[in-house]
Design a protein around this motif. Structure first.
Motif, PDB file in Angstrom:
ATOM      1  N   TRP A  25       0.815  -1.214   0.000  1.00 48.87           N
ATOM      2  CA  TRP A  25       0.000   0.000   0.000  1.00 48.87           C
ATOM      3  C   TRP A  25       0.850   1.266   0.000  1.00 48.87           C
ATOM      4  O   TRP A  25       1.879   1.332   0.674  1.00 48.87           O
ATOM      5  CB  TRP A  25      -0.911   0.039   1.222  1.00 48.87           C
ATOM      6  N   ILE A  26       0.389   2.266  -0.720  1.00 50.82           N
ATOM      7  CA  ILE A  26       0.926   3.622  -0.635  1.00 50.82           C
ATOM      8  C   ILE A  26       0.070   4.350   0.396  1.00 50.82           C
ATOM      9  O   ILE A  26      -1.141   4.507   0.209  1.00 50.82           O
ATOM     10  CB  ILE A  26       0.872   4.330  -1.991  1.00 50.82           C
ATOM     11  N   GLU A  27       0.689   4.776   1.496  1.00 54.14           N
ATOM     12  CA  GLU A  27      -0.059   5.361   2.599  1.00 54.14           C
ATOM     13  C   GLU A  27       0.624   6.619   3.123  1.00 54.14           C
ATOM     14  O   GLU A  27       1.841   6.771   3.002  1.00 54.14           O
ATOM     15  CB  GLU A  27      -0.213   4.349   3.743  1.00 54.14           C
ATOM     16  N   GLU A  28      -0.173   7.508   3.711  1.00 55.75           N
ATOM     17  CA  GLU A  28       0.329   8.716   4.345  1.00 55.75           C
ATOM     18  C   GLU A  28      -0.405   8.920   5.662  1.00 55.75           C
ATOM     19  O   GLU A  28      -1.585   8.591   5.781  1.00 55.75           O
ATOM     20  CB  GLU A  28       0.074   9.951   3.476  1.00 55.75           C
ATOM     21  N   THR A  29       0.299   9.487   6.638  1.00 57.41           N
ATOM     22  CA  THR A  29      -0.327   9.857   7.908  1.00 57.41           C
ATOM     23  C   THR A  29       0.188  11.225   8.320  1.00 57.41           C
ATOM     24  O   THR A  29       1.400  11.455   8.359  1.00 57.41           O
ATOM     25  CB  THR A  29      -0.021   8.832   9.009  1.00 57.41           C
ATOM     26  N   SER A  30      -0.725  12.135   8.621  1.00 58.42           N
ATOM     27  CA  SER A  30      -0.327  13.478   9.038  1.00 58.42           C
ATOM     28  C   SER A  30      -1.505  14.167   9.712  1.00 58.42           C
ATOM     29  O   SER A  30      -2.643  14.054   9.253  1.00 58.42           O
ATOM     30  CB  SER A  30       0.124  14.310   7.826  1.00 58.42           C
ATOM     31  N   ASN A  31      -1.228  14.849  10.803  1.00 59.16           N
ATOM     32  CA  ASN A  31      -2.233  15.665  11.488  1.00 59.16           C
ATOM     33  C   ASN A  31      -3.509  14.891  11.821  1.00 59.16           C
ATOM     34  O   ASN A  31      -4.622  15.405  11.673  1.00 59.16           O
ATOM     35  CB  ASN A  31      -2.580  16.895  10.641  1.00 59.16           C
ATOM     36  N   GLY A  32      -3.329  13.655  12.244  1.00 59.74           N
ATOM     37  CA  GLY A  32      -4.474  12.863  12.658  1.00 59.74           C
ATOM     38  C   GLY A  32      -5.260  12.243  11.524  1.00 59.74           C
ATOM     39  O   GLY A  32      -6.365  11.724  11.739  1.00 59.74           O
ATOM     40  N   VAL A  33      -4.709  12.282  10.317  1.00 57.24           N
ATOM     41  CA  VAL A  33      -5.395  11.730   9.147  1.00 57.24           C
ATOM     42  C   VAL A  33      -4.509  10.661   8.510  1.00 57.24           C
ATOM     43  O   VAL A  33      -3.360  10.932   8.156  1.00 57.24           O
ATOM     44  CB  VAL A  33      -5.721  12.817   8.102  1.00 57.24           C
ATOM     45  N   GLN A  34      -5.046   9.454   8.368  1.00 57.94           N
ATOM     46  CA  GLN A  34      -4.345   8.381   7.672  1.00 57.94           C
ATOM     47  C   GLN A  34      -5.058   8.108   6.360  1.00 57.94           C
ATOM     48  O   GLN A  34      -6.274   7.906   6.337  1.00 57.94           O
ATOM     49  CB  GLN A  34      -4.305   7.101   8.502  1.00 57.94           C
ATOM     50  N   VAL A  35      -4.313   8.123   5.263  1.00 61.13           N
ATOM     51  CA  VAL A  35      -4.877   7.905   3.936  1.00 61.13           C
ATOM     52  C   VAL A  35      -4.178   6.725   3.283  1.00 61.13           C
ATOM     53  O   VAL A  35      -2.954   6.739   3.117  1.00 61.13           O
ATOM     54  CB  VAL A  35      -4.742   9.150   3.031  1.00 61.13           C
TER      55      VAL A  35
END
Length: 353
Positions: A192-202
């Protein structure tokens, strides 16, 4: 049961960072979806079928949200199966979906992390495969495929399965492409390509799929699709940019959110569709105790006629009739026959792809 453009922008991931903009899209509709009780309904088993395909949802056709569990100690399970078989109720006695056809669109089956599996077998690969939580299957049905899907059950313990199945239309020019099946995510060669920042995980499901398909000649159907699985902590805000000509919608799996300038409320199992009147969408988790979990979808509308005949999606009723005639006479999977007859149908109707 489920090639996009070769550029990396085909299925683009959206940054998790908020974007400062006043050019916000407004909400076109918020729909409460029908919840169909399924086994075991008394234990929370259900499916939420979301019928899409409107002008503001094109090229998406259908989203089904399944949640089931099966326990070998359940005393009602066997009688329920027997009753389903006696009454001829589909998908009841077999705990899944027996062999059935598809043609003319793409299917993405995405299993939620932590779930047990889905057992799949198809006409392309005769051997069965079980894929489980954190994995997705992409199936280009193209000119035609037969497949079956069964919930994973075990004699030694209860199994719990939750998944999304998304139907995405194909342009007329690619409805007769050769069928393909690929797997992405956990326990595959495309993580998976994933990002997490400022309480948001995508989790960029679409971008991950594009990374997989780029290894094949499948990125040429002229479609730009975003499929993001987003989880937001209490109070978090996410503002993805949306290209001007893209449709955009979201489906809430869990939690409650507010949308756009109007702060309209969207709740679990509801679908929100947006107008194409801005370049970004703002979603906020309005609940200060629980996470907000949803699927975000965006894409370029195909603006083509849609003819749906159950699991067959084409452009005209004649093409639907051709498919069912081929199923009856045994030529549905004979690609050379199908392509020849499709060409004849196009010629007779004056269409030229």
């Amino acid at each position: 049961g489920a090639g996009f453009v070769s550029a990396a922008s085909f299925i683009s991931g959206k940054s998790v960072h908020a974007i400062s903009t006043t050019n916000q899209r407004s909400v076109a509709s918020i729909e409460s979806n029908v919840v169909i009780p399924v086994w075991p309904s008394w234990g929370g088993g259900r499916v939420v079928p979301v019928s899409l395909g409107g002008p503001q949802q094109d090229p998406f056709l259908l989203l089904a949200h399944h949640k089931h569990w099966f326990d070998p100690r359940d005393p009602l399970r066997k009688p329920f199966q027997m009753a389903g078989k006696a009454l001829g109720l589909p998908y009841v006695d077999v705990e899944g979906f027996s062999m059935h056809p598809h043609r003319g669109f793409d299917i993405l089956t995405y299993i939620i992390d932590g779930s047990d599996g889905f057992q799949h077998r198809d006409s392309l690969n005769k051997s069965a495969r079980i894929y489980r939580g954190g994995t997705a299957q992409f199936m280009r049905t193209g000119s035609g495929v037969l497949h079956e899907e069964f919930w994973e059950t075990r004699p030694d313990r209860r199994t719990d399965i939750e998944l999304f199945q998304l139907w995405i239309n194909l342009p007329a020019l690619h409805k007769m492409d050769e069928p393909v099946i690929q797997y992405i995510g956990k326990s595959t060669d495309t993580p998976w390509i994933e990002e997490t920042s400022n309480g948001v995980q995508v989790r960029h499901v679409g971008s991950t799929l594009n990374a997989c398909l780029s290894r094949y000649d499948l990125n040429d159907v002229g479609r730009s699709i975003t499929i993001d699985h987003v989880t937001m902590k209490p109070g978090a805000t996410w503002t993805p940019p949306v290209t001007a000509d893209h449709s955009a919608l979201l489906y809430v799996r869990e939690g409650t959110g507010t949308l756009g300038r109007e702060q309209e409320i969207v709740k679990a199992l509801q679908t929100a569709t947006f107008h194409s009147d801005g370049g970004a969408i703002t979603i906020q988790n309005a609940d200060l105790r629980k996470s907000l979990d949803f699927l975000f979808l965006a894409g370029v509308p195909l603006c083509e006629p849609v003819a749906m005949g159950g699991p067959i999606v084409m452009n005209t009723q004649q093409e639907i009739n051709d498919a069912y005639r081929q199923l009856q006479n045994g030529t549905f999977l004979k690609r050379h026959v199908v392509l020849r007859e499709h060409g004849e149908t196009l010629s007779q109707s004056g269409r030229n792809l």
